[in-house]
Design a protein around this motif. Structure first.
Motif, PDB file in Angstrom:
ATOM      1  N   THR A   1       8.166   1.668   8.083  1.00 34.64           N
ATOM      2  CA  THR A   1       6.806   1.453   8.556  1.00 34.64           C
ATOM      3  C   THR A   1       6.223   0.228   7.871  1.00 34.64           C
ATOM      4  O   THR A   1       6.856  -0.388   7.005  1.00 34.64           O
ATOM      5  CB  THR A   1       5.920   2.674   8.262  1.00 34.64           C
ATOM      6  N   ASP A   2       4.981  -0.106   8.250  1.00 38.36           N
ATOM      7  CA  ASP A   2       4.259  -1.166   7.563  1.00 38.36           C
ATOM      8  C   ASP A   2       3.146  -0.533   6.730  1.00 38.36           C
ATOM      9  O   ASP A   2       3.361   0.496   6.099  1.00 38.36           O
ATOM     10  CB  ASP A   2       3.724  -2.190   8.565  1.00 38.36           C
ATOM     11  N   TYR A   3       1.946  -1.115   6.744  1.00 38.44           N
ATOM     12  CA  TYR A   3       0.883  -0.593   5.892  1.00 38.44           C
ATOM     13  C   TYR A   3       0.357   0.762   6.366  1.00 38.44           C
ATOM     14  O   TYR A   3      -0.290   1.490   5.612  1.00 38.44           O
ATOM     15  CB  TYR A   3      -0.278  -1.600   5.839  1.00 38.44           C
TER      16      TYR A   3
ATOM     17  N   ILE B   1       0.842  -1.191   0.000  1.00 40.25           N
ATOM     18  CA  ILE B   1       0.000   0.000   0.000  1.00 40.25           C
ATOM     19  C   ILE B   1       0.879   1.244   0.000  1.00 40.25           C
ATOM     20  O   ILE B   1       1.833   1.352   0.766  1.00 40.25           O
ATOM     21  CB  ILE B   1      -0.938  -0.001   1.220  1.00 40.25           C
ATOM     22  N   GLY B   2       0.541   2.198  -0.872  1.00 40.46           N
ATOM     23  CA  GLY B   2       1.293   3.435  -0.970  1.00 40.46           C
ATOM     24  C   GLY B   2       0.861   4.459   0.067  1.00 40.46           C
ATOM     25  O   GLY B   2       0.133   4.134   1.023  1.00 40.46           O
TER      26      GLY B   2
ATOM     27  N   LEU C   1      11.981  13.090  -1.512  1.00 41.28           N
ATOM     28  CA  LEU C   1      11.323  11.919  -0.928  1.00 41.28           C
ATOM     29  C   LEU C   1      11.528  10.745  -1.875  1.00 41.28           C
ATOM     30  O   LEU C   1      11.244  10.844  -3.071  1.00 41.28           O
ATOM     31  CB  LEU C   1       9.826  12.174  -0.746  1.00 41.28           C
ATOM     32  N   VAL C   2      12.039   9.635  -1.339  1.00 40.91           N
ATOM     33  CA  VAL C   2      12.250   8.418  -2.116  1.00 40.91           C
ATOM     34  C   VAL C   2      11.248   7.378  -1.622  1.00 40.91           C
ATOM     35  O   VAL C   2      11.232   7.059  -0.426  1.00 40.91           O
ATOM     36  CB  VAL C   2      13.687   7.895  -1.978  1.00 40.91           C
ATOM     37  N   ILE C   3      10.424   6.863  -2.516  1.00 36.55           N
ATOM     38  CA  ILE C   3       9.444   5.829  -2.189  1.00 36.55           C
ATOM     39  C   ILE C   3       9.878   4.540  -2.869  1.00 36.55           C
ATOM     40  O   ILE C   3       9.952   4.472  -4.097  1.00 36.55           O
ATOM     41  CB  ILE C   3       8.031   6.222  -2.638  1.00 36.55           C
ATOM     42  N   VAL C   4      10.184   3.517  -2.069  1.00 36.86           N
ATOM     43  CA  VAL C   4      10.612   2.214  -2.586  1.00 36.86           C
ATOM     44  C   VAL C   4       9.461   1.239  -2.428  1.00 36.86           C
ATOM     45  O   VAL C   4       9.028   0.957  -1.302  1.00 36.86           O
ATOM     46  CB  VAL C   4      11.867   1.700  -1.854  1.00 36.86           C
ATOM     47  N   GLY C   5       8.939   0.715  -3.534  1.00 38.06           N
ATOM     48  CA  GLY C   5       7.814  -0.205  -3.496  1.00 38.06           C
ATOM     49  C   GLY C   5       8.181  -1.515  -2.816  1.00 38.06           C
ATOM     50  O   GLY C   5       9.340  -1.932  -2.774  1.00 38.06           O
TER      51      GLY C   5
ATOM     52  N   GLY D   1      -4.164  -0.125  -7.228  1.00 32.95           N
ATOM     53  CA  GLY D   1      -4.247   0.944  -6.241  1.00 32.95           C
ATOM     54  C   GLY D   1      -3.843   2.279  -6.819  1.00 32.95           C
ATOM     55  O   GLY D   1      -2.939   2.371  -7.651  1.00 32.95           O
ATOM     56  N   ASP D   2      -4.530   3.347  -6.391  1.00 33.79           N
ATOM     57  CA  ASP D   2      -4.223   4.713  -6.795  1.00 33.79           C
ATOM     58  C   ASP D   2      -3.744   5.460  -5.556  1.00 33.79           C
ATOM     59  O   ASP D   2      -4.513   5.697  -4.622  1.00 33.79           O
ATOM     60  CB  ASP D   2      -5.462   5.385  -7.390  1.00 33.79           C
TER      61      ASP D   2
END
Length: 406
Positions: A295-297, A85-86, A107-111, A158-159
């Motif tokens: 973090t988690d979800y 979940i993003g 900000l770096v978001i790693v899936g 998911g959006d």
């Protein structure tokens, strides 16, 4: 340019993650996801190696488990969630406000759609002995099952405002790399595994979503441009959301198949990780702090600070008020240790023990008799001594053999 991670870290990762399965099957493989400190630093899914690359580049690196005021003081935030979940609406608004407060922030978001434990067993399986192969195959199947359960817990699509995620696609390995990050990379030696398709948001979708939300004044103009930094076959692996009017940016990464501990053993993956570090380094700004958000979800958002550098046990010295008097306390403790324990000056010669003192002999014999814990034996020895001193006859075992008396 960013230097590669230190030799010590790379040798540790190589020995631990690749060759630990050559002699025996490691059933207790550490697989904790997205952590860089503590016992999870050696996990195949950890971020210790990536954080060391940031540290080698001159950044001060810290870990956080929630969004707090101290986290938002950092120049670069690397978010590695243990969930597919993003970002939700609350976290997204906090990030947009953080980007709007100052320039040069990233900000770096790693899936999450990758699990290095599966890759570990794929690498180990050809190396284990024949008698261990069945157990290794079982461990690989369990790793795949656990990862599939994690993926199937959530919706297929998911959006997440900054990007959309389509997970109902076949598994594939990216070999035809394109984009600025593909320069100098031997794609045939990479192993970038894709399980989902990430589509970065466009300017049209950003403004459309902002119009539907209550926070209509979100500074979305900071991220209205999209650049694909690394892609394959018309698909984005790494994308950048930014603007010509701002030095702030959001880096979207499909998954950690080239950023986690085990994948970073690959030299080509380290080159790609180095490009990420360089991308975060804004030349016109003095950036020196990187925060890893683990973090988690759900992303907790708190008003109080919650940070840690690891589990060294000395974090209490950085808390107020000890951080104000810690150096003074340490100085006086060092002085006290030097005053109490070391010997200064010329060493003194102790008086030699007198061997002619018969009292010491008696004391020693008494200690030996007491050690036997036999009262009767001690009394017998004392009587024999008294008889000897009086000149009486004392029984002694005959030294003559029985055969000599015949």
């Amino acid at each position: 340019m960013v230097r590669s991670a230190s030799k010590r870290v790379l040798l540790l990762m190589t020995a631990l993650l690749l060759f630990s399965g050559c002699a025996k099957v490691q059933t207790d493989l550490p697989t904790t996801y997205g952590k860089r400190s503590g016992g999870a630093a050696s996990s195949v899914n950890g971020t210790k190696a990536l954080s060391e690359m940031f540290r080698e580049a001159g950044y001060w690196v810290r870990s956080y488990s929630a969004v707090s005021p101290n986290l938002l003081r950092h120049d670069v935030i690397v978010w590695v969630p243990d969930s597919v979940i993003g970002p939700d609406d609350e976290f997204r608004q906090v990030i947009l406000n953080w980007l709007d407060e100052d320039e040069g922030r990233t900000l770096v978001i790693v899936g999450r759609d990758f699990d290095a434990a599966v890759q570990y067993w794929d690498d180990v399986l050809p190396k284990v002995p024949a008698e261990k192969k069945l157990d290794a195959m079982r461990q690989r199947a369990l790793a795949i099952e656990r990862f599939d359960e994690t993926r199937n817990t959530f919706a297929k699509n998911g959006d997440y405002y900054f990007y959309t995620l389509e997970r109902d696609v076949p598994r594939r390995v990216a070999k035809n790399l394109k984009g600025p990050w593909a320069e100098g990379i031997d794609a045939s030696k990479t192993n970038i595994v894709l399980r989902s398709k990430m589509k970065p948001a466009t300017m049209k979708s950003l403004y459309a979503n902002a119009g539907d939300s209550e926070e209509s004044e979100s500074p979305i103009e900071l991220i209205e441009d999209v650049d694909v930094l690394l892609g394959t076959d018309e698909e984005a692996i790494v994308a950048r959301l930014g603007s010509d009017y701002s030095a702030n940016q959001i880096i979207l990464i499909n998954n950690g198949s080239f950023l986690l501990n085990l994948p970073l053993v690959n030299p080509e993956h380290r080159k790609l990780a180095g490009k990420l570090v360089n991308q975060c380094n804004q030349a016109d700004y003095d950036l020196d702090q990187v925060a890893f958000l683990e973090t988690d979800y759900r992303v907790p958002i708190r008003s109080a600070d919650d940070s840690s550098d690891g589990t060294s046990g000395w974090e209490w010295l950085s808390r107020w008020p000890l951080n104000m008097v810690g150096l003074q306390m340490a100085w006086w403790l060092i002085v006290l240790c030097f005053a109490l324990y070391p010997i200064f000056g010329r060493p003194k010669r102790l008086p030699a023990a007198e061997t002619s003192d018969f009292k010491k002999h008696i004391d020693s014999v008494g200690d030996l008799l007491e050690a036997t814990d036999d009262y009767g034996y001690a009394q017998l020895r004392l009587q024999q001594y008294q008889q000897v001193m009086k000149g009486d006859a004392v029984y002694r075992r005959s030294k003559s053999r029985r055969s000599e008396g015949k």
